[in-house]
Design a protein around this motif. Structure first.
Motif: not given
Length: 559
Positions: A207-211, A342-348, A372-381, A397-404
């Motif tokens: 799911g990388c969308n920025f480098i 996945y690991l970075a996102d899940h464990y922050q 495989g058809s498995k999609q990237s899971v974003h751990h964002i609330i 692990i605290s629930q991770r929100g994002i601005p907006g």
């Protein structure tokens, strides 16, 4: 008939060594051979003395050898650069009288032949056709590839060069190193990938969308690869002004809900240390691709080494969890790069993918696999008005929100902070937040990939990262039933399950491409006894024939 043949091409940067590698590796693969290629080159845009090694076989091979069967020096310096790799059995394609040699000489002045058709630069194409002919391959395969690679005048002159090379191969007859191709490989669509491409495809699947990167060998290949794929997969590409900015941009992207990666080598990673620590305390995910090269400082900027394991584990001030992954081939590069997001996102946390010049720039046979058809899971609330970015939890692990996204205010800070994200100097809050962050380590360790043993022997030969296939083939050559091979791709943090087989070993031999045995030191910190070490730090990878001799010597001492 032999099981494999090694071909070495040598010359200056700018003489078309990369072109001959492309032509021959594509050709050999289509002809039905399992193919592997690797390169070593000086830090020059033009000039210097560089080599590319190509191995072909009727069975899968994915490792380099030191001694070569066929050698084509495109200039005199290339011969002396590679002289130690030649034997009396080596077939040497060169002009007679240019240097003294005990090799079997095929007397051909490739440069003069290229000039005779009006283009000195196609001596490499002549060489490719000659090698193809010597090995009994159908030169028509090369004609197809040349037609795909070139057009107009370049196509015409390269086709003429192929004719010259094919005629030379026919006149000389097949050499003693002919091997029979594996017809089954012609019927499959197996892959031929570099480590760089493996990481790149894995990042896309993750799911990388920025480098954001500052170019630094040997990591730059991933930046250019993802740049080429950017329009197809919606990846934003930024060449930053330095490594500090590159890392901070990536953090900003993760903070706002994207998925970023940054690329660097040891010197650039040293500059990212403060950013790594910022990722730790703000619990902002980050993925770093660290392609190693020999240090200290600039060191050998175009060579290889496994010298930055400790840097990746201990960089950044303060204590916070991280994961370090070290793939051993392009398939593992794909799987672990995908997993890193996945690991970075899940464990922050920050996740570091450790590669090196050898793995990044080498091309391996890879059996086709299903993504495989498995999609990237974003751990964002979606946050509510009472959202607390660093709320205490049982698993850390605290629930991770994002601005907006929701009504909550997503407050982060590099200072120690309260559950809301406000700066604090309260000792009790400090203890709570620090324990929360470090508490994730137990869960992270449960994710650790347990290495499988190849063989049942009580003497274990252990490697990590890019030494995977070199060790495997070297042990096969030794043929000692007492020996098994274990390869670590998850190198930090280590789990008890990973270490269990090592505790039962009668003897443990650790192989590392560095001078001090950094992984062996890590094992000792976990109470593992390391009996022998085989180390190398001259800027080159291990070679199968070199390592097999060292292993055989070590095993003689073990009763």
């Amino acid at each position: 008939m032999r099981n494999s043949v090694s071909i070495l091409i040598g010359g200056k940067a700018g003489q078309g060594i990369a072109s001959i590698e492309t032509l021959l590796t594509k050709g050999f693969k289509r002809a039905g051979f399992y193919t592997f290629s690797t390169k070593e080159f000086m830090s020059r845009i033009r000039g210097g003395s560089n080599t590319t090694l190509i191995r072909i076989s009727k069975r899968p091979i994915n490792a380099p050898v030191f001694s070569v069967d066929i050698f084509v020096p495109l200039d005199t310096d290339a011969y002396y650069h590679a002289q130690k790799r030649l034997t009396k059995e080596t077939f040497l394609i060169a002009k007679k009288g240019e240097f003294e040699s005990d090799c079997t000489l095929y007397d051909h002045d490739l440069a003069a032949l290229a000039k005779s058709i009006g283009s000195p630069i196609v001596s490499n194409t002549i060489a490719a056709a000659l090698i193809f002919g010597l090995l009994g391959c159908d030169v028509n395969i090369l004609r197809e590839i040349v037609a795909e690679l070139y057009s107009n005048e370049l196509l015409d002159v390269n086709l003429k060069a192929l004719e010259i090379g094919a005629k030379l191969g026919e006149d000389n007859g097949n050499c003693l190193y002919c091997i029979e191709p594996n017809s089954s490989t012609q019927q499959t669509n197996d892959l031929f990938l570099s480590g760089t491409e493996g990481v790149g495809f894995g990042a896309i699947a993750g799911g990388c969308n920025f480098i954001s990167s500052y170019p630094m060998s040997p990591s730059t290949g991933l930046l250019t690869f993802l740049a080429k794929q950017s329009h197809t997969f919606g990846i934003c590409v930024e060449q930053a002004e330095d490594e500090i900015a590159a890392f901070q941009m990536g953090l900003g992207v993760w903070y706002s809900g994207g998925r970023a990666i940054t690329t660097t080598s040891g010197g650039g990673f040293a500059l990212m240390g403060e950013g790594l620590s910022l990722s730790g305390i703000t619990e902002t995910p980050m993925v770093v691709y660290l392609a190693q090269r020999p240090g200290p400082a600039t060191g050998l900027p175009t060579r290889t080494e496994q010298g930055d394991l400790e840097l990746s584990i201990y960089s950044g001030h303060g204590e916070f969890p991280r994961i370090v992954l070290a793939p051993g081939d392009p398939k593992e590069c794909f799987d672990l790069a995908r997993m890193a997001f996945y690991l970075a996102d899940h464990y922050q946390i920050p996740v570091i993918i450790l590669s090196d010049q050898y793995l990044a720039d080498s091309y391996f046979y890879v059996e086709r696999f299903e993504i495989g058809s498995k999609q990237s899971v974003h751990h964002i609330i979606k946050t509510d008005a009472d959202y607390q970015r660093y709320s205490l939890s049982d698993d850390g692990i605290s629930q991770r929100g994002i601005p907006g996204y929701g009504e909550g205010f997503v407050l982060v800070d590099s200072d120690e902070h309260t559950e809301e994200g406000l700066i604090t100097e309260s000792m009790s809050v400090r203890n709570e937040q620090n324990a929360k962050r470090l508490g994730k380590t137990a869960l992270i360790t449960n994710e650790a990939i347990v290495p499988e043993a190849d063989g049942e022997g009580e003497i274990i030969v252990l490697g990590w990262g890019s030494t995977k296939h070199i060790i495997k083939e070297a042990v096969e050559r030794v043929g000692d039933e007492r020996v098994s091979v274990i390869h670590f791709s998850w190198v930090y943090p280590l789990s008890e399950l990973q270490l269990l087989p090592l505790q039962k070993a009668k003897r443990l031999v650790v192989v590392e491409n560095n001078a001090t045995g950094q992984f062996a030191k890590l094992l000792r910190l976990h109470g593992i006894r390391v009996d022998d070490q085989i180390l190398k730090s001259d800027g080159l990878s291990f070679f199968v024939d070199e390592l097999s001799k060292k292993l055989a010597s070590a095993l003689k001492e073990i009763r």
